[in-house]
Write an enzyme that holds these catalytic residues in place. Structure first.
Site, PDB file in Angstrom:
ATOM      1  N   CYS A 101      -7.632   0.454  -0.678  1.00  0.00           N
ATOM      2  CA  CYS A 101      -7.134  -0.141   0.559  1.00  0.00           C
ATOM      3  C   CYS A 101      -6.941  -1.637   0.325  1.00  0.00           C
ATOM      4  O   CYS A 101      -7.922  -2.392   0.258  1.00  0.00           O
ATOM      5  CB  CYS A 101      -8.120   0.097   1.695  1.00  0.00           C
ATOM      6  SG  CYS A 101      -7.603  -0.631   3.277  1.00  0.00           S
ATOM      7  N   CYS A 131       0.857  -1.200   0.000  1.00  0.00           N
ATOM      8  CA  CYS A 131       0.000   0.000   0.000  1.00  0.00           C
ATOM      9  C   CYS A 131       0.880   1.232   0.000  1.00  0.00           C
ATOM     10  O   CYS A 131       1.743   1.388   0.882  1.00  0.00           O
ATOM     11  CB  CYS A 131      -0.903  -0.010   1.233  1.00  0.00           C
ATOM     12  SG  CYS A 131      -1.942   1.456   1.388  1.00  0.00           S
ATOM     13  N   CYS A 174     -11.334  -9.197  21.767  1.00  0.00           N
ATOM     14  CA  CYS A 174     -10.613  -8.356  20.819  1.00  0.00           C
ATOM     15  C   CYS A 174      -9.629  -7.432  21.532  1.00  0.00           C
ATOM     16  O   CYS A 174      -8.917  -6.669  20.888  1.00  0.00           O
ATOM     17  CB  CYS A 174     -11.582  -7.536  19.971  1.00  0.00           C
ATOM     18  SG  CYS A 174     -12.660  -6.459  20.931  1.00  0.00           S
ATOM     19  N   CYS A 223      -2.396   0.329   9.305  1.00  0.00           N
ATOM     20  CA  CYS A 223      -1.491  -0.827   9.352  1.00  0.00           C
ATOM     21  C   CYS A 223      -0.150  -0.415   9.957  1.00  0.00           C
ATOM     22  O   CYS A 223       0.290   0.726   9.809  1.00  0.00           O
ATOM     23  CB  CYS A 223      -1.251  -1.387   7.955  1.00  0.00           C
ATOM     24  SG  CYS A 223      -2.717  -2.086   7.165  1.00  0.00           S
TER      25      CYS A 223
END
Length: 574
Positions: free
Chosen positions: A274, A168, A511, A177
């Protein structure tokens, strides 16, 4: 939970104002006319730090790095003298560029760097241990013993770094990221370490009560996996929202930037594509950007664009209501993607209406949800993930306590639209899912029907999870509880209720592995009324490759005093 000591400060920022230094941490002299003990005020940033937050995680990692520099292998007094005392050395002016050596990686995904001869830690995104990086100093946080810096460039790369892996061209600007320069096995190794550190820092348990963390289970797709993205755009320049609508409405003169937040800045970075999104989601992003170029003048304030993948499946052995699956090329509808599986063809599109129904498949199971509701965002790993949960939801036969009967029932707390209740239904005589959101329970009921499950197999209750056990009549000895709470974890009332109910086994999915570790510590310590548990296993799942995030799965078994007493009695006759 262990509190983090606030480092001494040469200067402190309190409510935006600089306060005079207290050298070497010496307390301010108390006012003779006051009987109240003086207490150093926290900064606004410190007041906003919550348990398991990225700020608290970062502070643990910074303190660990500083401690390792004082007591690491080969460290002697002469070496320690080369590091100035905390906050004593002059720091570079904010806004200047410097070179730093990256020594460690925080569980937040940011590099932790230092300068030779300095005791200050620099938090630098997009770097990894072994890098020498040029950075721009953004802010010094002396009380917290670190400085925040913007990444500029790598002047000497780490042996772990290979920028040819980066797919990217917004990487190192977009905040999404952190790890695209790393090979995938190294990413998985780092995420195992994140889980290990979470339990060392947040569980408040002796090391012998925490099992070794298993290898992180990877995602089949490392790019093209995200089934949901939410790019956004700002309102027109000069727009200030008003609750009463008094501010003048100023239309945009040109199409605003559409994308994600730039790392470290309150600015939207214009992102055309993306690569971690699925093909359908990326096509949806292109379609919405084209639409915005035509319609941007309709928007008088900023907004978020929902991009959610939706799947239409055509089975080979079904007439599909008279429809044949479209072929690639001209026969495929615009902005859709086609893929073939074993006995089916999927046509995937992108939904932007949050109330529209979307469909996805996990193995043999079908799930529908409102597009704007929560559902796991990496469909490629879900078959592996749910299979692992199914394989481990019951204790191994060899670990059954003497005299203990079979587990027959499942309670799925924080059940959402029924992912665990439905995929585990075949294991149990009956299951109950519960969620605070009535619309999630409605979706769960529809999903159960779609998968051929009636109320004789499972039911769903819309109620606060804190009141869960008032609505369930299962015998605790025959029950396993699955927990999948939001990032903040379980509250104390729920954990106390869970322990009073005392299910035989608990499987905790999270999470946020840091709040998970805190909650698991409560169950294992077993202080006060209720059952006490021991931790059987810990493993991470990589739901978000190229990022620092890891999903944790912890499995716990109840300490059974009756079974333990029977086992001890048997041992006397062996």
């Amino acid at each position: 939970m262990v509190s983090i000591p606030a480092p001494a400060a040469a200067t402190a920022v309190v409510d935006g104002q600089r306060a005079p230094a207290q050298r070497n941490g010496a307390p301010k002299r108390p006012n003779p006319g006051s009987n109240r003990a003086w207490k150093q005020k926290k900064t606004k940033r410190e007041r906003n730090i919550t348990e398991g937050s990225s700020e608290e995680v970062l502070q643990y990692d910074i303190l660990a790095l500083l401690e390792s520099r004082k007591s690491g292998p080969g460290t002697d007094a002469a070496a320690e003298d080369t590091i100035p005392a905390e906050n004593d050395e002059p720091l570079p002016e904010e806004g200047t560029e410097i070179e730093v050596d990256v020594l460690e990686l925080s569980s937040t995904g940011d590099g932790l760097a230092m300068r030779p001869g300095s005791g200050q830690v620099y938090v630098v995104p997009f770097t990894i241990p072994g890098d020498t990086a040029r950075v721009k100093v953004f802010r010094h946080l002396r009380r917290e013993q670190h400085s925040v810096a913007d990444f500029v460039s790598v002047t000497k790369p780490s042996p772990l770094r290979d920028d040819a892996r980066v797919q990217c061209h917004y990487f190192a600007s977009c905040g999404g990221c952190q790890f695209q320069m790393l090979d995938y096995p190294e990413q998985l190794r780092l995420k195992r370490r994140v889980l290990d550190k979470a339990y060392r820092n947040f569980a408040n348990l002796p090391a012998e009560l925490v099992p070794a963390v298993g290898d992180t289970i990877g995602s089949p797709l490392q790019y093209g996996y995200r089934t949901k993205l939410t790019p956004h755009f700002d309102g027109p320049p000069g727009f200030r929202p008003s609750k009463r609508g008094r501010n003048p409405k100023v239309p945009s003169e040109s199409c605003p930037d559409i994308g994600f937040m730039q790392k470290g800045k309150r600015k939207v970075l214009d992102i055309e594509d993306c690569p971690i999104g699925t093909t359908a989601v990326r096509l949806g992003l292109a379609r919405e950007r084209e639409r915005m170029r035509r319609e941007f003048q309709k928007y008088e304030r900023g907004a978020t664009i929902l991009l959610r993948e939706n799947t239409r499946r055509y089975l080979d052995d079904d007439d599909n209501q008279g429809e044949a699956p479209p072929e690639d090329g001209d026969h495929l509808p615009p902005y859709t993607a086609r893929s073939e599986g074993d006995g089916f063809v999927d046509v995937k599109s992108c939904q932007t209406d949050s109330k529209a129904t979307t469909t996805e498949y996990i193995g043999e199971h079908t799930f529908t949800n409102p597009a704007g509701s929560f559902f796991q965002n990496n469909n490629s790993i879900l078959p592996i993930f749910t299979a692992y949960i199914k394989d481990h939801i019951l204790p191994p036969p060899s670990s059954s306590s003497p005299g203990a009967g079979a587990i027959k029932y499942l309670i799925d707390a924080y059940s959402g639209s029924g992912l665990f209740t439905i995929t585990l239904a075949s294991v149990f005589q009956h299951s109950t899912g519960i969620d605070i959101a009535a619309d999630s329970i409605a979706s769960a009921g529809r999903n159960a029907a779609l998968n051929g499950l009636g109320e004789d197999r499972c039911k769903f209750i819309a109620a606060d999870a804190g009141q869960l056990f008032r609505n369930v009549a299962y015998a605790p000895d025959e029950t396993v509880v699955v927990l999948d709470p939001p990032r903040k974890g379980c509250d104390a009332d729920f954990l106390a209720q869970l322990r009073r109910f005392g299910p035989r086994r608990v499987l905790y999915v999270s999470c946020n592995v840091h709040t998970q570790a805190r909650d698991v510590g409560v169950l294992v310590r077993g202080e006060g009324e209720g059952a006490r548990y021991h931790l059987e296993s810990l493993v991470g799942f990589d739901f978000f490759p190229q990022t620092g995030h890891v999903e944790g799965v912890a499995i716990l078994n109840r300490h059974d005093s009756k079974a333990e007493a029977a086992d001890q009695k048997d041992s006397r006759y062996r």
